[in-house]
Each structure stands twice: as C-alpha cells, then as structure tokens.
Design an enzyme around this catalytic site. Structure first.
Site, short mmCIF file in Angstrom:
data_model
loop_
_atom_site.label_atom_id
_atom_site.label_comp_id
_atom_site.label_asym_id
_atom_site.label_seq_id
_atom_site.Cartn_x
_atom_site.Cartn_y
_atom_site.Cartn_z
N VAL A 59 0.89 -1.21 -0.15
CA VAL A 59 -0.18 -0.08 -0.10
C VAL A 59 1.01 1.45 -0.04
O VAL A 59 0.41 2.05 -0.60
CB VAL A 59 -1.01 -0.03 1.16
N CYS A 60 2.06 1.26 0.73
CA CYS A 60 2.83 2.12 0.82
C CYS A 60 3.67 2.78 -0.48
O CYS A 60 3.60 3.88 -0.98
CB CYS A 60 3.85 2.20 1.94
N ASP A 61 3.98 1.39 -1.33
CA ASP A 61 4.37 1.56 -2.76
C ASP A 61 3.23 2.23 -3.43
O ASP A 61 3.67 3.22 -4.39
CB ASP A 61 4.65 0.20 -3.06
#
Length: 166
Positions: A59-61
């Site tokens: 999700v951060c990516d």
C-alpha cells in the site's frame, strides 16, 4: 486523538493530532542525502505530505507512486512522503521505482514529524498512514488519519485539497 488500527489491532499514536485551521507544527526529517529538511524549507509552497509506515510494503508503494503521478498536475505543490525508513532505503526504492516528483524523507532519527503530527505508532516505531495539506502560509487545510493503517487514503480528496490550497 484519532483512533487508528494496524492490521485490525488498536495502536497508540504519540504526539498531538493536527487539525484543519491550525498552523502546521515544525519538524526536522532527513532527505536521502542525510541533509535536514524542515517545514520552513518549502515555505511559500503548498505542501501535500503523504505519511506511510514503510516504503517497502504494497500500500505504501502504491500510495507513493500515485502521488508521484498526480504531482505533474499540481502547480506550486511540493509532495513529501514521510516514513521511518532509512534514507538509503528510500533512495534505493525511488531509483528502482522511477520516482521523480515526490521527495521522500526519513523520520527515523527523532520521530520529529511523527510526534509533531500525531502519527508516531508507539508499539511499532512506525508512522501511521495519513495525508496532510499545508498552504503556503503554513496553515493546515486538510488532514486524513487513515483509520486502518493498511488501507489507502482518500487520494482524490487530498489532491483536491492541494489544488484548492493557496
């Protein structure tokens, strides 16, 4: 304080929750070259600050890539992505991902940003997922503390807030 969970488990956020209309608190984080970055370094610009737990997770990516793509459509807006990843890891990831429109900065040293914006996770020494928009006069115009740290933020709302900020 915002109620946030991480993988369904309640977590404790350290610091003070930032609210719309308040002056943005100052902070000191590290750029990928280990130089210090503060709020004042981008004075006069609108800032969209994307906060992530770790650049090396799915999700951060996706969040960092999304804001990198959106940056091309935003005038006078600086996008910062803040995490506690080491600057070296952030630099490596950005080079591999072709990230050029977002500045990644590390809060690993002092959790200065995390505590100033109320996103430091006590139990994990990570930052909770959040998005902040700060106008050119350092006033907070948008906040989103994502209630489940593994969920995506509301990208459209954050981008519209950045476009509307002066």
């Amino acid at each position: 304080m915002a109620e946030v969970t991480f993988k369904g488990n309640p977590i404790t956020l350290l610091g003070t929750e930032v609210k719309v209309g308040e002056k943005a608190p100052d902070f000191t984080v590290l750029a990928n070259d280990l130089s210090e970055v503060t709020l004042a370094d981008s004075k006069g610009k609108v800032r969209l600050i994307s906060v992530i737990p770790s650049i090396d997770t799915g999700v951060c990516d996706q969040q960092t890539r999304r804001f990198n793509e959106e940056a091309a459509n935003l005038d006078n807006v600086q996008i910062l992505t803040v995490s506690v990843d080491l600057p070296f890891a952030q630099s490596r990831w950005c080079a591999a991902a072709g990230i050029e429109n977002v500045q990644t900065v590390s809060d690993h040293r002092e959790l200065s940003f995390g505590q100033a914006f109320g996103v430091a996770i006590k139990e994990l020494r990570l930052l909770a997922r959040a998005v902040f928009v700060i106008d050119s006069n350092d006033t907070v115009t948008y906040t989103e503390y994502v209630s489940e740290a593994t969920n995506h933020p509301d990208y459209e709302a954050a981008i519209e807030a950045a476009k509307a900020a002066k």
